[in-house]
Design an enzyme around this catalytic site. Structure first.
Site, PDB file in Angstrom:
ATOM      1  N   ASP A  74       0.890  -1.451   0.053  1.00 52.02           N
ATOM      2  CA  ASP A  74       0.063   0.106   0.192  1.00 52.02           C
ATOM      3  C   ASP A  74       0.918   1.170   0.028  1.00 52.02           C
ATOM      4  OD1 ASP A  74      -1.965  -1.793   0.315  1.00 52.02           O
ATOM      5  OD2 ASP A  74      -3.008  -0.737   2.123  1.00 52.02           O
ATOM      6  N   HIS A 125      -6.375   3.328  -3.920  1.00 46.96           N
ATOM      7  CA  HIS A 125      -6.149   3.734  -2.512  1.00 46.96           C
ATOM      8  C   HIS A 125      -6.529   4.971  -2.104  1.00 46.96           C
ATOM      9  CE1 HIS A 125      -4.987   2.049   1.504  1.00 46.96           C
ATOM     10  NE2 HIS A 125      -3.748   2.916   1.424  1.00 46.96           N
ATOM     11  N   HIS A 129      -5.231   9.427   0.567  1.00 44.55           N
ATOM     12  CA  HIS A 129      -5.033   8.810   1.904  1.00 44.55           C
ATOM     13  C   HIS A 129      -5.694   9.442   2.703  1.00 44.55           C
ATOM     14  CE1 HIS A 129      -3.319   5.878   4.588  1.00 44.55           C
ATOM     15  NE2 HIS A 129      -3.283   5.129   3.696  1.00 44.55           N
ATOM     16  N   HIS A 227       4.134  -2.255   3.196  1.00 43.47           N
ATOM     17  CA  HIS A 227       4.134  -0.754   2.338  1.00 43.47           C
ATOM     18  C   HIS A 227       5.178  -0.358   1.921  1.00 43.47           C
ATOM     19  CE1 HIS A 227       0.688  -0.420   5.573  1.00 43.47           C
ATOM     20  NE2 HIS A 227       0.275   0.555   4.903  1.00 43.47           N
TER      21      HIS A 227
HETATM   22 ZN   LIG Z   1      -2.501   3.127   3.008  1.00 45.86          ZN
END
Ligand SMILES: [Zn+2]
Length: 266
Positions: A74, A125, A129, A227
């Site tokens: 992500d 995503h 964010h 991540h």
């Molecule tokens: Zn995220």
């Protein structure tokens, strides 16, 4: 003892061969390649069959077998670290899913295209964010759609809000009933995760590796959340992939179902 005297002569070329192999650049186009972890199977995913997956947020997850894992990354693309993650994946011929944030995707379109060109799946995503739980409901659609269109623009030169890969993950897993309904009505799969090391926290690569191994040893399978903008994750990844290979784990690569309706036989 003739064997003893020959040993150093044999050992040197072997060492050189090993070093050269280790230094050779890993390229995604050289896959599959013997001696790597590899991608063991492709799983086609659509919202009709799997509207919401990931046991951390939802009651259901993907139908993975024992020792099968899905790698997800992500918050990229992030130029200082995403290329390191791509290199580690290419080294082991592994394909993953990246949930990209729209704004950095619009700033680094080459990196977005590189992720896709190396065979990985690109999901969405949001644009910035932000927590979709904490902003006005009227803004949530804009946050989701702006993110999708930025990634689509980078990938295909078209700012469409219809994602070519209808995979979405909420920032911080902070969904709302309205956004979940809206995504389902648009045929977009919502991804949670089954396990993680919590790499958004400060940790060393060694701590992260240890946590991941401990948790995966208990769960035995699952969608793993990582991540790629985290330097400790990029540094840890080669050792984790080696551990997966040495412990008989298999990588499942997720792709969108080309045509969910015909795939179901209707
Ligand atoms: Zn995220």
């Amino acid at each position: 003892m003739p064997n003893m005297s020959r040993r150093p002569i044999c050992a040197l070329p072997l060492l050189l061969v090993w070093q050269l192999a280790w230094q050779a650049p890993a390229r995604a186009e050289d896959c599959p390649r013997a001696g790597t972890l590899g991608t063991s199977r492709i799983l086609s995913v659509d919202a009709e069959h799997f509207p919401r997956v990931g046991l951390k947020s939802f009651p259901q997850t993907l139908p993975l077998h024992d020792h099968e894992v899905v790698l997800t990354f992500d918050d990229g693309p992030w130029p200082p670290t995403t290329p390191k993650v791509l290199k580690a994946l290419a080294q082991e011929c592994v394909r993953a899913t990246f949930f990209l944030i729209g704004k950095p995707a619009s700033e680094h379109p080459d990196l977005v295209r590189r992720i896709a060109a190396e065979g990985h799946t690109v999901g969405h995503h949001t644009w910035l964010h932000r927590s979709l739980m904490r902003i006005a409901p009227s803004e949530t659609t804009e946050e989701i759609d702006h993110g999708i269109s930025a990634v689509e623009m980078a990938l295909h030169g078209q700012a469409t809000t219809t994602p070519s890969t209808p995979f979405f993950r909420f920032p911080g897993f902070e969904s709302t009933p309205a956004t979940l309904d809206s995504l389902q009505s648009r045929g977009i799969v919502v991804f949670g995760a089954d396990l993680w090391a919590g790499d958004w926290n400060k940790m060393t690569p060694q701590q992260e590796l240890k946590l991941l191994i401990q948790r995966l040893t208990v769960a035995r399978k699952g969608i793993i959340l990582l991540h790629d903008p985290k330097a400790h994750t990029a540094a840890m990844l080669p050792a984790f992939l080696r551990w997966l290979r040495e412990n008989d784990y298999h990588i499942v690569h997720l792709v969108p179902t080309a045509d969910p309706v015909s795939a179901d036989g209707h």
